[in-house]
Motif scaffolding. Structure first.
Motif, mmCIF file in Angstrom:
data_model
loop_
_atom_site.group_PDB
_atom_site.id
_atom_site.type_symbol
_atom_site.label_atom_id
_atom_site.label_comp_id
_atom_site.label_asym_id
_atom_site.label_seq_id
_atom_site.Cartn_x
_atom_site.Cartn_y
_atom_site.Cartn_z
ATOM 1 N N ILE A 68 -33.324 9.838 46.810
ATOM 2 C CA ILE A 68 -34.435 10.588 46.217
ATOM 3 C C ILE A 68 -33.965 11.468 45.066
ATOM 4 C CG2 ILE A 68 -36.127 12.415 46.646
ATOM 5 C CD1 ILE A 68 -36.456 11.266 49.468
ATOM 6 N N THR A 69 -32.863 12.207 45.275
ATOM 7 C CA THR A 69 -32.379 13.103 44.212
ATOM 8 C C THR A 69 -31.910 12.313 43.001
ATOM 9 O OG1 THR A 69 -30.205 13.182 45.316
ATOM 10 C CG2 THR A 69 -31.754 14.973 45.762
ATOM 11 N N ASN A 70 -31.271 11.174 43.236
ATOM 12 C CA ASN A 70 -30.843 10.343 42.105
ATOM 13 C C ASN A 70 -32.046 9.756 41.382
ATOM 14 O OD1 ASN A 70 -27.705 9.383 41.701
ATOM 15 N ND2 ASN A 70 -28.062 10.260 43.732
ATOM 16 N N TYR A 71 -33.084 9.388 42.131
ATOM 17 C CA TYR A 71 -34.297 8.864 41.507
ATOM 18 C C TYR A 71 -34.946 9.922 40.613
ATOM 19 C CZ TYR A 71 -39.174 7.565 40.937
ATOM 20 O OH TYR A 71 -40.409 7.308 40.401
ATOM 21 N N VAL B 220 -43.646 16.593 46.229
ATOM 22 C CA VAL B 220 -43.707 16.165 47.639
ATOM 23 C C VAL B 220 -42.437 16.567 48.378
ATOM 24 C CG1 VAL B 220 -43.757 14.167 49.182
ATOM 25 C CG2 VAL B 220 -45.275 14.249 47.195
ATOM 26 N N VAL B 221 -41.291 16.388 47.733
ATOM 27 C CA VAL B 221 -40.011 16.755 48.354
ATOM 28 C C VAL B 221 -39.948 18.255 48.616
ATOM 29 C CG1 VAL B 221 -37.521 16.927 47.963
ATOM 30 C CG2 VAL B 221 -38.732 14.806 47.415
ATOM 31 N N VAL B 222 -40.380 19.043 47.639
ATOM 32 C CA VAL B 222 -40.366 20.504 47.810
ATOM 33 C C VAL B 222 -41.279 20.924 48.958
ATOM 34 C CG1 VAL B 222 -41.021 22.694 46.739
ATOM 35 C CG2 VAL B 222 -39.728 21.007 45.430
ATOM 36 N N LEU B 223 -42.446 20.300 49.053
ATOM 37 C CA LEU B 223 -43.378 20.631 50.130
ATOM 38 C C LEU B 223 -42.791 20.276 51.494
ATOM 39 C CD1 LEU B 223 -46.789 19.485 48.576
ATOM 40 C CD2 LEU B 223 -45.983 21.830 48.938
ATOM 41 N N ILE B 224 -42.183 19.098 51.590
ATOM 42 C CA ILE B 224 -41.568 18.681 52.857
ATOM 43 C C ILE B 224 -40.443 19.636 53.234
ATOM 44 C CG2 ILE B 224 -40.193 16.875 53.972
ATOM 45 C CD1 ILE B 224 -41.757 14.826 52.373
ATOM 46 N N PHE B 225 -39.645 19.985 52.247
ATOM 47 C CA PHE B 225 -38.534 20.898 52.500
ATOM 48 C C PHE B 225 -39.044 22.269 52.923
ATOM 49 C CE2 PHE B 225 -35.064 23.774 51.237
ATOM 50 C CZ PHE B 225 -33.994 23.137 51.869
ATOM 51 N N GLY C 239 -29.111 14.921 41.442
ATOM 52 C CA GLY C 239 -29.987 14.712 40.294
ATOM 53 C C GLY C 239 -29.198 14.462 39.021
ATOM 54 N N VAL C 240 -28.091 15.179 38.856
ATOM 55 C CA VAL C 240 -27.224 14.976 37.691
ATOM 56 C C VAL C 240 -26.665 13.562 37.689
ATOM 57 C CG1 VAL C 240 -25.039 15.650 36.619
ATOM 58 C CG2 VAL C 240 -26.614 17.404 37.450
ATOM 59 N N GLY C 241 -26.290 13.074 38.884
ATOM 60 C CA GLY C 241 -25.764 11.710 38.977
ATOM 61 C C GLY C 241 -26.778 10.676 38.525
ATOM 62 N N GLY C 242 -28.029 10.836 38.948
ATOM 63 C CA GLY C 242 -29.068 9.912 38.529
ATOM 64 C C GLY C 242 -29.364 10.006 37.048
ATOM 65 N N TYR C 243 -29.356 11.220 36.518
ATOM 66 C CA TYR C 243 -29.653 11.440 35.099
ATOM 67 C C TYR C 243 -28.591 10.804 34.204
ATOM 68 C CZ TYR C 243 -30.768 13.935 30.779
ATOM 69 O OH TYR C 243 -31.090 14.256 29.492
ATOM 70 N N LEU C 244 -27.322 10.922 34.618
ATOM 71 C CA LEU C 244 -26.225 10.451 33.774
ATOM 72 C C LEU C 244 -25.904 8.968 33.979
ATOM 73 C CD1 LEU C 244 -23.684 13.416 34.064
ATOM 74 C CD2 LEU C 244 -25.311 12.954 32.216
ATOM 75 N N PHE C 245 -25.999 8.491 35.221
ATOM 76 C CA PHE C 245 -25.508 7.145 35.525
ATOM 77 C C PHE C 245 -26.585 6.171 35.980
ATOM 78 C CE2 PHE C 245 -22.130 10.229 36.590
ATOM 79 C CZ PHE C 245 -21.177 9.853 35.655
ATOM 80 N N SER D 128 -39.723 8.871 29.508
ATOM 81 C CA SER D 128 -40.775 9.562 28.750
ATOM 82 C C SER D 128 -41.930 9.981 29.655
ATOM 83 C CB SER D 128 -41.298 8.638 27.635
ATOM 84 O OG SER D 128 -41.790 7.416 28.179
ATOM 85 N N ASN D 129 -42.200 9.190 30.699
ATOM 86 C CA ASN D 129 -43.286 9.509 31.617
ATOM 87 C C ASN D 129 -42.725 10.253 32.826
ATOM 88 O OD1 ASN D 129 -45.635 9.668 33.080
ATOM 89 N ND2 ASN D 129 -45.729 7.487 33.574
ATOM 90 N N LEU D 130 -42.973 11.564 32.859
ATOM 91 C CA LEU D 130 -42.418 12.392 33.929
ATOM 92 C C LEU D 130 -43.364 12.564 35.108
ATOM 93 C CD1 LEU D 130 -40.788 15.275 31.814
ATOM 94 C CD2 LEU D 130 -39.662 13.312 32.863
ATOM 95 N N VAL D 131 -44.555 11.975 35.020
ATOM 96 C CA VAL D 131 -45.551 12.175 36.075
ATOM 97 C C VAL D 131 -45.061 11.683 37.437
ATOM 98 C CG1 VAL D 131 -47.871 11.600 36.863
ATOM 99 C CG2 VAL D 131 -47.478 12.180 34.461
ATOM 100 N N PRO D 132 -44.551 10.420 37.552
ATOM 101 C CA PRO D 132 -44.081 9.952 38.872
ATOM 102 C C PRO D 132 -42.982 10.841 39.436
ATOM 103 C CG PRO D 132 -44.259 8.121 37.327
ATOM 104 C CD PRO D 132 -44.402 9.370 36.522
ATOM 105 N N VAL D 133 -42.063 11.267 38.583
ATOM 106 C CA VAL D 133 -40.963 12.119 39.023
ATOM 107 C C VAL D 133 -41.490 13.459 39.503
ATOM 108 C CG1 VAL D 133 -38.831 13.264 38.340
ATOM 109 C CG2 VAL D 133 -39.370 10.999 37.454
ATOM 110 N N ALA D 134 -42.440 14.011 38.751
ATOM 111 C CA ALA D 134 -43.016 15.306 39.131
ATOM 112 C C ALA D 134 -43.706 15.213 40.490
ATOM 113 C CB ALA D 134 -44.003 15.768 38.061
ATOM 114 N N ILE D 135 -44.419 14.100 40.724
ATOM 115 C CA ILE D 135 -45.117 13.927 42.007
ATOM 116 C C ILE D 135 -44.104 13.864 43.156
ATOM 117 C CG2 ILE D 135 -46.521 12.342 43.374
ATOM 118 C CD1 ILE D 135 -47.946 11.547 40.793
ATOM 119 N N VAL D 136 -43.046 13.061 42.961
ATOM 120 C CA VAL D 136 -42.012 12.948 43.993
ATOM 121 C C VAL D 136 -41.355 14.302 44.238
ATOM 122 C CG1 VAL D 136 -39.782 11.920 44.572
ATOM 123 C CG2 VAL D 136 -41.566 10.515 43.533
ATOM 124 N N ALA D 137 -41.052 15.023 43.160
ATOM 125 C CA ALA D 137 -40.393 16.325 43.280
ATOM 126 C C ALA D 137 -41.262 17.311 44.054
ATOM 127 C CB ALA D 137 -40.060 16.879 41.899
#
Length: 238
Positions: free
Chosen positions: A188-191, A210-215, A85-91, A199-208
């Protein structure tokens, strides 16, 4: 056929409840932080400033990140999802490339350590009882089984990664299997990391979520997944 086991042990229920409570608490905090403009939101709102600082570091920024990714691979306690996630945020999208490079180098070092020092060293890092559960990776279908272990969520791929070095699978093949198996998680983590700077965190929140539920489901059904993987191992011919 129902996937829900009857007479589920108390320890299993305890793990499920603890995971559910953790997810609820984390979700609650994130919602509060967004609404109240808390520390997490303040940090993310300065994304442009953080990225500008990283860009001023030039080549050293991805180099340091690659080193961090290598350390994450070799040192099991460091969560790879956070580093990705840090990699996606920074790069941005470049974070996927830097993560792949760091991961590949880390896998190579992991395999070389295993082949140099053997199982005795690995058993000092991980519990022998946990390793015994995955002894089925040794055999004719080792490559297929290893790929599935690295691909499926909820399995101890860090421990199995070290054990993979003890198989007869060639080093080049092991690195390819590890990399391909982890690519979905890396993307997924980089995304998610990239989305945190938007500014729009909704898509990211939905993906996050879903990932937590699958995990969570994967952790819940881990024993069943392991049993299915064991069936991939050919039975010994008499």
């Amino acid at each position: 056929m129902s996937i829900i086991r009857k007479n589920v042990p108390r320890k299993t229920w305890a793990k499920v409840i603890a995971l559910a409570v953790g997810v609820l608490l984390l979700s609650g905090y994130v919602i509060w932080d967004i609404l109240a403009g808390g520390p997490l939101t303040s940090l993310l709102s300065n994304h442009d400033r953080v990225v500008a600082f990283v860009e001023r570091m030039g080549f050293f920024a991805p180099f340091i990140y690659i080193l961090l990714q290598i350390a994450q691979i070799i040192l099991a306690p460091i969560p790879g999802q956070v580093v990705g996630g840090v990699g996606g945020y920074l790069f941005g999208w470049w974070g996927i490339l830097w993560t792949l490079i760091g991961s590949t180098i880390g896998y190579l070092i992991m395999i070389l350590i295993s082949r140099k020092f053997g199982r005795s060293l690995i058993e000092k890092i991980f519990k022998k009882s946990a390793m015994d559960k995955f002894d089925f990776i040794f055999g004719e279908n080792a490559a297929i089984i290893l790929f599935l272990v690295f691909l499926l969520p909820g399995l101890p791929d860090d421990m199995v990664g070290y054990m993979a070095g003890l198989t007869d699978v060639p080093i080049k093949s092991l690195i390819v299997l590890m990399t391909l198996g982890h690519i979905p998680t890396i993307i997924i983590t980089n995304y998610i990391g990239m989305g945190l700077g938007e500014s729009n965190l909704v898509p990211v929140a939905i993906v996050a979520v879903v990932v937590v539920l699958i995990f969570g489901v994967a952790l819940w059904q881990k024993d069943r997944i392991i049993k299915l993987l064991k069936k991939q191992k050919p039975t010994d011919k008499e």
